[in-house]
Design a protein around this motif. Structure first.
Motif, PDB file in Angstrom:
ATOM      1  N   ASN A  54       0.820  -1.203   0.000  1.00 49.71           N
ATOM      2  CA  ASN A  54       0.000   0.000   0.000  1.00 49.71           C
ATOM      3  C   ASN A  54       0.864   1.266   0.000  1.00 49.71           C
ATOM      4  O   ASN A  54       1.161   1.835   1.048  1.00 49.71           O
ATOM      5  CB  ASN A  54      -0.927  -0.029   1.230  1.00 49.71           C
ATOM      6  CG  ASN A  54      -2.039   0.995   1.130  1.00 49.71           C
ATOM      7  OD1 ASN A  54      -1.982   1.911   0.311  1.00 49.71           O
ATOM      8  ND2 ASN A  54      -3.041   0.846   1.964  1.00 49.71           N
ATOM      9  N   SER A  55       1.235   1.731  -1.196  1.00 50.97           N
ATOM     10  CA  SER A  55       2.076   2.936  -1.273  1.00 50.97           C
ATOM     11  C   SER A  55       1.325   4.181  -0.811  1.00 50.97           C
ATOM     12  O   SER A  55       1.943   5.178  -0.437  1.00 50.97           O
ATOM     13  CB  SER A  55       2.593   3.137  -2.704  1.00 50.97           C
ATOM     14  OG  SER A  55       1.522   3.434  -3.565  1.00 50.97           O
ATOM     15  N   CYS A  56      -0.003   4.142  -0.836  1.00 45.28           N
ATOM     16  CA  CYS A  56      -0.783   5.289  -0.338  1.00 45.28           C
ATOM     17  C   CYS A  56      -0.555   5.471   1.160  1.00 45.28           C
ATOM     18  O   CYS A  56      -0.817   6.539   1.698  1.00 45.28           O
ATOM     19  CB  CYS A  56      -2.265   5.077  -0.625  1.00 45.28           C
ATOM     20  SG  CYS A  56      -2.624   4.886  -2.374  1.00 45.28           S
ATOM     21  N   VAL A  86      -5.862  -1.916   3.027  1.00 42.28           N
ATOM     22  CA  VAL A  86      -6.467  -2.246   1.725  1.00 42.28           C
ATOM     23  C   VAL A  86      -6.064  -1.194   0.697  1.00 42.28           C
ATOM     24  O   VAL A  86      -6.351  -0.010   0.878  1.00 42.28           O
ATOM     25  CB  VAL A  86      -8.007  -2.289   1.856  1.00 42.28           C
ATOM     26  CG1 VAL A  86      -8.652  -2.577   0.507  1.00 42.28           C
ATOM     27  CG2 VAL A  86      -8.441  -3.335   2.872  1.00 42.28           C
ATOM     28  N   HIS A  87      -5.383  -1.619  -0.351  1.00 42.80           N
ATOM     29  CA  HIS A  87      -5.035  -0.705  -1.441  1.00 42.80           C
ATOM     30  C   HIS A  87      -5.861  -1.042  -2.676  1.00 42.80           C
ATOM     31  O   HIS A  87      -6.095  -2.217  -2.979  1.00 42.80           O
ATOM     32  CB  HIS A  87      -3.537  -0.790  -1.775  1.00 42.80           C
ATOM     33  CG  HIS A  87      -3.120   0.209  -2.822  1.00 42.80           C
ATOM     34  ND1 HIS A  87      -3.261  -0.032  -4.176  1.00 42.80           N
ATOM     35  CD2 HIS A  87      -2.619   1.463  -2.703  1.00 42.80           C
ATOM     36  CE1 HIS A  87      -2.841   1.039  -4.844  1.00 42.80           C
ATOM     37  NE2 HIS A  87      -2.449   1.951  -3.983  1.00 42.80           N
ATOM     38  N   GLU A  88      -6.250   0.003  -3.401  1.00 50.00           N
ATOM     39  CA  GLU A  88      -7.109  -0.181  -4.571  1.00 50.00           C
ATOM     40  C   GLU A  88      -6.556  -1.192  -5.574  1.00 50.00           C
ATOM     41  O   GLU A  88      -7.275  -2.052  -6.067  1.00 50.00           O
ATOM     42  CB  GLU A  88      -7.293   1.160  -5.288  1.00 50.00           C
ATOM     43  CG  GLU A  88      -8.215   2.101  -4.598  1.00 50.00           C
ATOM     44  CD  GLU A  88      -9.561   1.479  -4.325  1.00 50.00           C
ATOM     45  OE1 GLU A  88      -9.869   1.307  -3.133  1.00 50.00           O
ATOM     46  OE2 GLU A  88     -10.279   1.133  -5.271  1.00 50.00           O
ATOM     47  N   ALA A  89      -5.283  -1.063  -5.884  1.00 47.40           N
ATOM     48  CA  ALA A  89      -4.718  -1.862  -6.993  1.00 47.40           C
ATOM     49  C   ALA A  89      -4.172  -3.208  -6.526  1.00 47.40           C
ATOM     50  O   ALA A  89      -3.698  -3.989  -7.343  1.00 47.40           O
ATOM     51  CB  ALA A  89      -3.613  -1.056  -7.674  1.00 47.40           C
ATOM     52  N   PRO A  93     -11.044  -9.640  -5.097  1.00 52.30           N
ATOM     53  CA  PRO A  93     -11.440  -9.136  -6.412  1.00 52.30           C
ATOM     54  C   PRO A  93     -11.529  -7.607  -6.448  1.00 52.30           C
ATOM     55  O   PRO A  93     -11.305  -7.019  -7.488  1.00 52.30           O
ATOM     56  CB  PRO A  93     -12.805  -9.773  -6.646  1.00 52.30           C
ATOM     57  CG  PRO A  93     -13.349 -10.009  -5.277  1.00 52.30           C
ATOM     58  CD  PRO A  93     -12.177 -10.268  -4.390  1.00 52.30           C
ATOM     59  N   THR A  94     -11.900  -6.986  -5.323  1.00 50.25           N
ATOM     60  CA  THR A  94     -11.958  -5.523  -5.290  1.00 50.25           C
ATOM     61  C   THR A  94     -11.699  -5.056  -3.862  1.00 50.25           C
ATOM     62  O   THR A  94     -11.877  -5.811  -2.900  1.00 50.25           O
ATOM     63  CB  THR A  94     -13.356  -4.977  -5.666  1.00 50.25           C
ATOM     64  OG1 THR A  94     -14.265  -5.302  -4.615  1.00 50.25           O
ATOM     65  CG2 THR A  94     -13.875  -5.512  -6.975  1.00 50.25           C
ATOM     66  N   SER A  95     -11.337  -3.796  -3.730  1.00 51.43           N
ATOM     67  CA  SER A  95     -11.134  -3.240  -2.385  1.00 51.43           C
ATOM     68  C   SER A  95     -12.466  -3.105  -1.654  1.00 51.43           C
ATOM     69  O   SER A  95     -12.526  -3.205  -0.434  1.00 51.43           O
ATOM     70  CB  SER A  95     -10.442  -1.884  -2.496  1.00 51.43           C
ATOM     71  OG  SER A  95     -11.241  -1.011  -3.258  1.00 51.43           O
TER      72      SER A  95
END
Ligand code: FES
Length: 563
Positions: A54-56, A86-89, A93-95
């Motif tokens: 998670n770079s964010c 949780v990171h978007e990318a 299957p999805t965040s």
């Protein structure tokens, strides 16, 4: 939470002997070097959501150092603990599928461990909503700290930033306007520092909403992740965390229906992410407050978009920070906001706004008299295709498509979309309406941000930049186009979207807020008889819990048993 005890003595592990439980707990925490004197002080938990995935949240370790300094300076003990991140990318299957899991993790770890208040450190899209949802359910004193937006990069002399420019450049690559060498070069510049996406995407929107709700220090949502100001905000957050612990300032003494109405007004005024509407519904739900979509739509006719940031406008978060951040927006909206709501500082929103003063000119935050967009960023649609509402971000749509009728071209899920969208054989014209279904809360599952259906390659090459697109999924807050999202009920839940066939006529009229499928009711009833949704039943684990309990988009996609 055990209200009568404080510090280390609360929430004791149960061995049937409370004296032994305290003795054992102290023995173990002394293993970390604490003295009895320190252990008599209030405890402030700090949630660490650092992750190499998670770079964010890449600056979280630095922020924690500053939060600790603020807590220690005020005479309490900082105790850091992890929850999932949780990171978007990096979320399959999805965040969104994992947001409620993170909310449960947050809630249960705050409940389980001894603390008098807690600093929630989040940033990436789903993390702030998850943390607020979980913490509000515990109703212990909490304060949100965000990691802050990334800086912008530079690609061949052009300023760029995630993720509006990621999507714009990718669309150019798909249309053969830029080559592979250039798209790879741009890839190095789109995320030039740690921090959250640098436009008015979901992360920025949720940060500003959390500040508007009064759950963050004033003027703490916009400072860049890598700035010294972000460190000072972290120290201040630590200090306020001790204050809310001493005064037992819980979310229930801060948040009211008026706080959420303020948040909706700010969401509209900043041209914020459509995802925020889902998250706000879920956060309000944890306080027993129901967001009324029709009232939101009424607000949207009176609150203009006044912030010139991508994707609705031109600037980036660092520009908004320099222009004065959220305080400048709140000052501009002052006459519309409820000013008597409280914040974590113990002051009202009105008192907080009174303390703001701006003596310099800027071009990012406009006045209501000279807005970026005359109405609010979003409109709520209804009709026989979306009986329980759908959303359009009108500020990021093409004016010429806001009233449009066309022939439906239907895709059944992401695999079908991937297989056919770029086929030369696809029967599609620029006036058609692209429909993508089975990407709702239960559909994919987890409501992927795939509502920005790509323009079919053969049309993109002809220069088509936008078409009306409809789905039961979401769209990244950083995306733009004439995109109708969150169609409720979703197709996987048996909503009318499941009954549309390629060739049906659909009409959109944003002015009258209508979305209509021109097919007779009797024909829809006969199509329903052959509808088979058995593939949406899960067998085990979190997937089963999710599929059996997730609510629809208009109810926040929370679990029914957590509301
Ligand atoms: Fe984390 Fe955009 S991917 S904020």
């Amino acid at each position: 939470m055990d209200d009568k005890k404080t510090g280390i003595k609360q929430n004791l592990t149960n061995y049937g002997d409370l004296g032994f439980s305290t003795f054992l707990r102290k023995s173990f925490i002394k293993g970390l070097g604490y003295s009895d004197e320190m252990l008599d002080k209030p405890i402030v938990g700090i949630i660490n959501t650092f992750s190499d995935y998670n770079s964010c949240h890449g600056n979280v370790p630095d922020l924690i150092q500053s939060v600790r300094a603020g807590i220690l300076a005020k005479g309490a003990i900082p105790l850091e603990f992890p929850t999932i991140s949780v990171h978007e990318a990096f979320s399959y299957p999805t965040s969104m599928y994992l947001r409620n899991l993170m909310a449960m993790d947050t809630e249960e770890m705050i409940r389980a461990q001894p603390m008098d208040s807690c600093v929630l450190i989040g940033g990436c899209d789903k993390t702030v909503p998850a943390q607020l949802m979980g913490a509000l359910s515990v109703d212990m004193p909490v304060i949100q700290l965000v990691t802050g937006p990334m800086l912008t990069g530079s690609h061949r002399g052009e300023r760029v930033g995630a993720c509006t420019d990621c999507r714009r450049l990718w669309a150019k690559f798909r249309a053969d306007e830029i080559d592979e060498a250039e798209i790879n070069e741009a890839n190095n510049q789109l995320v030039p520092t740690v921090g959250t996406c640098g436009v008015m995407g979901t992360a920025s929107t949720m940060a500003m909403i959390a500040e508007t709700l009064g759950m963050m220090p004033p003027d703490s949502s916009c400072a860049p992740a890598v700035s010294s100001e972000r460190r000072r905000i972290s120290e201040k957050t630590g200090q306020i965390a001790v204050d809310i612990a001493i005064h037992k300032r819980r979310p229930s003494s801060i948040l009211t229906a008026k706080s959420f109405e303020n948040a909706l007004m700010v969401l509209l005024a900043i041209g914020g992410s459509t995802n925020a509407l889902i998250h706000l519904a879920a956060i309000a739900g944890r306080m027993g407050i129901k967001l009324d979509m029709e009232s939101f739509d009424a607000l949207s006719r009176t609150i203009p978009v006044i912030v010139d940031l991508k994707p609705s406008g031109e600037g980036y978060m660092e520009d908004l920070y320099k222009a004065g951040g959220l305080p400048r927006i709140l000052l501009e909206l002052k006459d519309k906001l409820h000013l008597d709501v409280y914040t974590v500082t113990g002051k009202t929103l009105g008192q907080t706004i009174e303390e703001t003063e701006f003596s310099w000119q800027q071009t990012i935050v406009k006045s209501a008299a000279d807005p970026i967009y005359r109405e609010g960023g979003m409109a709520v649609l209804k009709g026989n295709l979306a009986p329980n509402t759908a959303i359009i971000k009108q500020s990021a749509a093409s004016d010429s498509l806001l009233t449009h009728s066309g022939r439906a071209v239907v895709f059944d899920g992401l695999e079908d979309l991937a297989n056919r969208i770029d086929s030369e054989e696809l029967d599609v014209y620029k006036e058609d309406i692209l429909v993508l279904r089975y990407i709702g809360p239960k559909g994919a599952p987890g409501m992927p941000e795939a509502g920005l259906i790509p323009i079919p390659k053969k049309l993109a090459r002809q220069g088509v930049k936008d078409m009306v697109r409809i789905s039961d999924g979401r769209m990244s807050g950083t995306a733009s186009g004439t995109i109708i999202l969150h169609v409720c009920p979703e197709a996987a839940d048996g909503g009318p979207l499941a009954l549309v066939q390629t060739g049906d006529k659909i009409s959109l009229d944003v002015n009258t807020r209508s979305l209509h499928l021109h097919v007779e009711d009797s024909e829809l009833a006969s199509r329903r008889e052959t509808l088979d949704l058995s593939r949406f039943i899960a067998k085990r684990g979190y997937h089963k819990l999710y599929m059996e309990h997730v609510l629809q988009a208009d109810e926040g996609v929370d679990f029914d048993f957590l509301v």
